[in-house]
Design an enzyme around this catalytic site. Structure first.
Site, short mmCIF file in Angstrom:
data_model
loop_
_atom_site.label_atom_id
_atom_site.label_comp_id
_atom_site.label_asym_id
_atom_site.label_seq_id
_atom_site.Cartn_x
_atom_site.Cartn_y
_atom_site.Cartn_z
N SER A 138 0.87 -1.18 0.00
CA SER A 138 0.00 0.00 0.00
C SER A 138 0.90 1.22 0.00
O SER A 138 2.09 1.12 0.34
CB SER A 138 -0.84 -0.01 1.28
OG SER A 138 -1.50 1.21 1.45
N TYR A 151 -1.93 -1.26 11.00
CA TYR A 151 -1.96 -1.50 9.55
C TYR A 151 -0.67 -1.02 8.89
O TYR A 151 -0.03 -1.74 8.13
CB TYR A 151 -3.18 -0.77 8.94
CG TYR A 151 -3.31 -0.98 7.45
CD1 TYR A 151 -3.57 -2.24 6.92
CD2 TYR A 151 -3.16 0.08 6.56
CE1 TYR A 151 -3.68 -2.44 5.54
CE2 TYR A 151 -3.28 -0.11 5.18
CZ TYR A 151 -3.53 -1.37 4.68
OH TYR A 151 -3.64 -1.57 3.32
N1 NAP Z 1 -8.73 -0.58 -0.70
C1 NAP Z 1 -7.67 0.18 -0.55
O1 NAP Z 1 -7.77 1.42 -0.53
C2 NAP Z 1 -6.31 -0.45 -0.45
C3 NAP Z 1 -5.20 0.39 -0.59
C4 NAP Z 1 -3.93 -0.15 -0.50
C5 NAP Z 1 -3.77 -1.49 -0.27
N2 NAP Z 1 -4.85 -2.31 -0.13
C6 NAP Z 1 -4.60 -3.73 0.14
O2 NAP Z 1 -5.24 -4.49 -0.84
C7 NAP Z 1 -5.53 -5.79 -0.33
C8 NAP Z 1 -6.95 -6.18 -0.69
O3 NAP Z 1 -7.84 -5.29 -0.09
P1 NAP Z 1 -9.17 -4.74 -0.82
O4 NAP Z 1 -9.05 -3.27 -0.92
O5 NAP Z 1 -9.49 -5.54 -2.00
O6 NAP Z 1 -10.24 -4.99 0.35
P2 NAP Z 1 -11.46 -6.03 0.50
O7 NAP Z 1 -12.43 -5.82 -0.59
O8 NAP Z 1 -11.91 -5.86 1.91
O9 NAP Z 1 -10.77 -7.45 0.29
C9 NAP Z 1 -9.94 -8.02 1.27
C10 NAP Z 1 -9.85 -9.50 1.00
O10 NAP Z 1 -8.95 -10.10 1.95
C11 NAP Z 1 -9.62 -11.21 2.52
N3 NAP Z 1 -9.07 -11.61 3.82
C12 NAP Z 1 -9.01 -10.91 4.97
N4 NAP Z 1 -8.46 -11.67 5.93
C13 NAP Z 1 -8.17 -12.88 5.38
C14 NAP Z 1 -7.60 -14.09 5.84
N5 NAP Z 1 -7.22 -14.25 7.11
N6 NAP Z 1 -7.44 -15.13 4.96
C15 NAP Z 1 -7.83 -15.00 3.67
N7 NAP Z 1 -8.42 -13.89 3.18
C16 NAP Z 1 -8.58 -12.85 4.03
C17 NAP Z 1 -11.08 -10.81 2.58
O11 NAP Z 1 -11.89 -11.95 2.78
P3 NAP Z 1 -13.37 -11.85 3.45
O12 NAP Z 1 -14.30 -11.46 2.34
O13 NAP Z 1 -13.61 -13.24 3.96
O14 NAP Z 1 -13.29 -10.82 4.54
C18 NAP Z 1 -11.21 -10.21 1.17
O15 NAP Z 1 -11.31 -11.21 0.21
C19 NAP Z 1 -5.24 -5.73 1.16
O16 NAP Z 1 -3.99 -6.34 1.42
C20 NAP Z 1 -5.15 -4.24 1.44
O17 NAP Z 1 -4.30 -3.95 2.53
C21 NAP Z 1 -6.12 -1.81 -0.22
#
Ligand code: NAP
Length: 275
Positions: A138, A151
């Site tokens: 991130s 985080y």
């Molecule tokens: N959105 C942003 O602004 C942003 C920015 C920078 C980086 N990121 C990074 O991008 C990645 C994906 O996030 P996203 O934005 O796509 O959010 P999201 O829509 O909330 O997706 C997160 C995913 O991670 C899964 N997850 C959480 N804990 C887990 C575990 N213990 N084992 C397996 N799966 C697990 C969730 O599963 P469930 O559906 O079961 O909860 C979901 O599939 C993360 O690493 C986040 O830090 C996001």
């Protein structure tokens, strides 16, 4: 030869879009998720588009779950070419408020989960003499903000790990890249865990301010398929860069960090985000 990809956290957001994007590029894609009851939507799209995509159960917090998923992939395909370490979540709470259990849980998923997967899959890639590991970090992996130390620390740790891996794995033909998204419009913000500030916490105000700022920014976030596109383009490149930034917000902050002294950057960020 058919190439094989594994994506963690494919139930929504970046993981969902990345699994589909890889399958559309003809990778046999294992779209993993901890709760396979959430598989319906991705399976429906895969079926409609006739994609080689299979949903498998994988909870990155659980060693047994990782071992069993990797064993299934090995038995079925005998190789893994792409690993996208995407699963993760965020946590609000200033350092004095956050509990040690919250902090450990955050690292369990965002950092130790990644290490577990790499330890399980890198031996296969080394034997193949090829493979690419994509660590979804991130902008928060390079810039600290208040009220999110759990985080931010987990993503800083992931950046450090990734830099080490590049030296260690590249002699065996295994590449490592870091993806640094800015604010992306996914379930991430609504799923963030919050340490309830103690009743007399001096950090209540700043925690609320950051939560409101993040909520506002999330509504204007970059769509998750932009991150998926960046990942697919990077893995198709012969010599991928160490880092890929996604989103104009991330580029702006990281460029400012590069150009300014630490103190100048701190003052800039305070002004940009919290005034
Ligand atoms: N959105 C942003 O602004 C942003 C920015 C920078 C980086 N990121 C990074 O991008 C990645 C994906 O996030 P996203 O934005 O796509 O959010 P999201 O829509 O909330 O997706 C997160 C995913 O991670 C899964 N997850 C959480 N804990 C887990 C575990 N213990 N084992 C397996 N799966 C697990 C969730 O599963 P469930 O559906 O079961 O909860 C979901 O599939 C993360 O690493 C986040 O830090 C996001």
């Amino acid at each position: 030869m058919e190439k094989v990809a594994l994506v963690t956290g494919s139930s929504s957001g970046i993981g969902f879009e990345t699994a589909l994007a890889l399958a559309r590029e003809n990778y046999f894609t294992f779209a993993s998720m901890r709760n396979t009851n959430k598989a319906e939507k991705i399976q429906e799209i895969a079926k409609k588009e006739n994609l080689n995509l299979e949903v498998i159960e994988l909870d990155v917090d659980k060693e047994e779950s990782i071992k069993s998923a990797v064993k299934k992939i090995q038995e079925k395909k005998g190789r893994i070419d792409v690993l996208v370490n995407n699963a993760g979540y965020g946590h609000f709470g200033c350092v004095e408020d956050v509990t040690m259990d919250d902090l450990r849980a955050q690292f369990e998923t965002n950092f130790f989960g990644v290490v577990r997967l790499i330890q399980e899959i890198a031996p296969t890639m080394r034997k193949q003499g090829s493979g690419i590991i994509v660590n979804v970090s991130s902008v928060a992996g390079r810039i600290g903000f208040p009220a999110t130390p759990a985080y931010i620390s987990s993503k800083f740790a992931l950046e450090g790990l990734s830099e080490c891996m590049r030296y260690e794995l590249s002699p065996f033909g295994v590449k490592t890249i870091i993806i640094e998204p800015g604010v992306i419009k996914t379930n991430f913000f609504s799923s963030m865990k919050v340490t309830k500030a103690k009743q007399d916490s001096p950090y209540k105000e700043i925690t609320e301010k950051v939560m409101n700022a993040v909520k506002m920014m999330s509504e204007m976030g970059t769509p998750p398929d932009e991150v998926a596109k960046t990942i697919v383009n990077a893995i198709k490149t012969e010599d991928p860069l160490p880092r890929y930034i996604v989103g104009s917000d991330a580029s702006m902050f990281l460029e400012a960090k590069k150009m300014k002294t630490d103190i100048e950057f701190e003052n800039y960020l305070k002004k940009e985000l919290f005034t």
